[in-house]
Design a protein around this motif. Structure first.
Motif, PDB file in Angstrom:
ATOM      1  N   ALA A 128     -90.344  51.767  -9.418  1.00  0.00           N
ATOM      2  CA  ALA A 128     -90.089  51.169 -10.791  1.00  0.00           C
ATOM      3  C   ALA A 128     -89.131  51.862 -11.584  1.00  0.00           C
ATOM      4  O   ALA A 128     -89.424  52.921 -11.861  1.00  0.00           O
ATOM      5  CB  ALA A 128     -91.183  50.774 -11.314  1.00  0.00           C
TER       6      ALA A 128
ATOM      7  N   GLU B   2     -86.482  46.968 -11.394  1.00  0.00           N
ATOM      8  CA  GLU B   2     -87.328  46.457 -12.569  1.00  0.00           C
ATOM      9  C   GLU B   2     -88.522  45.699 -12.455  1.00  0.00           C
ATOM     10  O   GLU B   2     -89.466  45.651 -13.335  1.00  0.00           O
ATOM     11  CB  GLU B   2     -86.250  45.531 -13.546  1.00  0.00           C
ATOM     12  N   ARG B   3     -88.722  45.037 -11.291  1.00  0.00           N
ATOM     13  CA  ARG B   3     -89.796  44.241 -10.892  1.00  0.00           C
ATOM     14  C   ARG B   3     -89.948  44.571  -9.320  1.00  0.00           C
ATOM     15  O   ARG B   3     -89.273  44.890  -8.613  1.00  0.00           O
ATOM     16  CB  ARG B   3     -89.803  42.771 -11.096  1.00  0.00           C
ATOM     17  N   ASP B   4     -91.223  44.579  -8.674  1.00  0.00           N
ATOM     18  CA  ASP B   4     -91.907  44.605  -7.732  1.00  0.00           C
ATOM     19  C   ASP B   4     -91.340  43.326  -6.685  1.00  0.00           C
ATOM     20  O   ASP B   4     -91.462  42.486  -7.220  1.00  0.00           O
ATOM     21  CB  ASP B   4     -93.216  44.782  -7.459  1.00  0.00           C
ATOM     22  N   ASP B   5     -90.894  43.713  -5.464  1.00  0.00           N
ATOM     23  CA  ASP B   5     -90.490  42.592  -4.787  1.00  0.00           C
ATOM     24  C   ASP B   5     -90.581  43.036  -3.176  1.00  0.00           C
ATOM     25  O   ASP B   5     -89.642  43.806  -2.617  1.00  0.00           O
ATOM     26  CB  ASP B   5     -88.827  42.097  -5.120  1.00  0.00           C
TER      27      ASP B   5
ATOM     28  N   ASP C 278     -80.452  45.859  -8.775  1.00  0.00           N
ATOM     29  CA  ASP C 278     -79.619  44.743  -9.097  1.00  0.00           C
ATOM     30  C   ASP C 278     -78.228  45.342  -9.395  1.00  0.00           C
ATOM     31  O   ASP C 278     -77.500  44.434 -10.356  1.00  0.00           O
ATOM     32  CB  ASP C 278     -80.443  44.257 -10.612  1.00  0.00           C
TER      33      ASP C 278
ATOM     34  N   ASP D  64     -89.607  51.726 -14.822  1.00  0.00           N
ATOM     35  CA  ASP D  64     -90.327  52.462 -16.158  1.00  0.00           C
ATOM     36  C   ASP D  64     -91.177  53.289 -15.589  1.00  0.00           C
ATOM     37  O   ASP D  64     -92.215  53.445 -16.210  1.00  0.00           O
ATOM     38  CB  ASP D  64     -91.004  51.013 -16.652  1.00  0.00           C
TER      39      ASP D  64
END
Length: 259
Positions: A132, A112-115, A62, A134
């Motif tokens: 990821a 930050e998120r799976d896409d 991002d 995290d």
């Protein structure tokens, strides 16, 4: 001991500095951080000039989403000493620019998120992995070392979705290539000018044609490609690997970057 040079690129300063500090604790890792796309490009160029290129970039998916930062993305024209248009640098754009300007550098996207769609786009742009934010430090180090062995790393949960996206993209590209091949040589020249963002008058001057003739060629291009606007024609052309006319003189057609 050979050291791995890593550049962390993230506009969240605390995250970037924390990750850089954690990686720097490894004996075989040398790390720096950049807080934006432009800063990353400057770091890359400075390191290359000093003969100390980075091995791996860890890029925020991002990057620049909030700030809308702008920088010059290095590409073939840039490397030849000619200026290129300013291009907004988000995470995927930075990956593509690095792939073009410094292909030996491996890039890994931190998300930050799976896409699946964006992960597929990152791979198409030249990324070697999607991880990821995290994930554990040991996992990230394994990915860093793996991409230097030319491995591609994706979370298992994304594999099916990414493969579906890549298959669809390949299908669209094949169809786009077929449509572009239906154009005459002159129409392909006009299409390349359209990809470069030239208007009808500029195309006419470049190709030594009348504006009326250029208008006819443009209409023919749209009709053969089955689209109704210049923007749609340009998008289809890019999927087919058709590059913009080189405003310095040569006409350039680039191959696609589908993994």
């Amino acid at each position: 001991m050979a050291r791995i040079r890593v550049l962390v690129v993230d506009d969240h300063r605390i995250f970037a500095e924390s990750l850089a500090a954690a990686l720097a604790a490894e004996q075989d890792v040398e790390v720096a951080a950049a807080g934006s796309g432009p800063a990353a490009l400057r770091s890359l160029e400075r390191a290359a000039a000093e003969g100390r290129r980075f091995d791996v970039l860890l890029v925020d998916a991002d990057l620049g989403a909030a700030a809308g930062d702008v920088a010059r993305v290095p590409g073939p024209a840039h490397l030849q000493g000619r200026e290129t248009a300013d291009t907004a640098v988000d995470g995927i754009s930075l990956v593509a620019g690095v792939r073009s300007g410094q292909p030996s550098v491996r890039t890994v996207v931190l998300a930050e998120r799976d896409d699946a769609r964006r992960a597929a786009a990152a791979l198409q742009a030249g990324a070697s992995g999607w991880v990821a934010k995290d994930c554990s430090l040991s996992r990230l180090l394994a990915v860093i070392r793996g991409v230097l062995r030319d491995e591609t790393h994706l979370p298992p949960a994304l594999l099916t979705g990414v493969l579906r996206e890549l298959t669809a993209a390949r299908k669209h590209r094949t169809e786009s290539e077929r449509l572009v091949e239906s154009l005459t040589p002159r129409e392909r020249e006009v299409l390349r000018c359209m990809v470069a963002g030239l208007g009808r008058k500029a195309v006419a001057e470049r190709l030594y044609l009348s504006p009326h003739t250029v208008r006819t060629h443009m209409q023919n291009v749209l009709g053969k490609l089955g689209v109704h606007s210049t923007l749609a024609a340009v998008a289809l052309a890019r999927r087919a690997g058709v590059g913009p006319v080189d405003l310095a003189g040569d006409i350039v057609e680039r191959g696609g970057q589908l993994a």
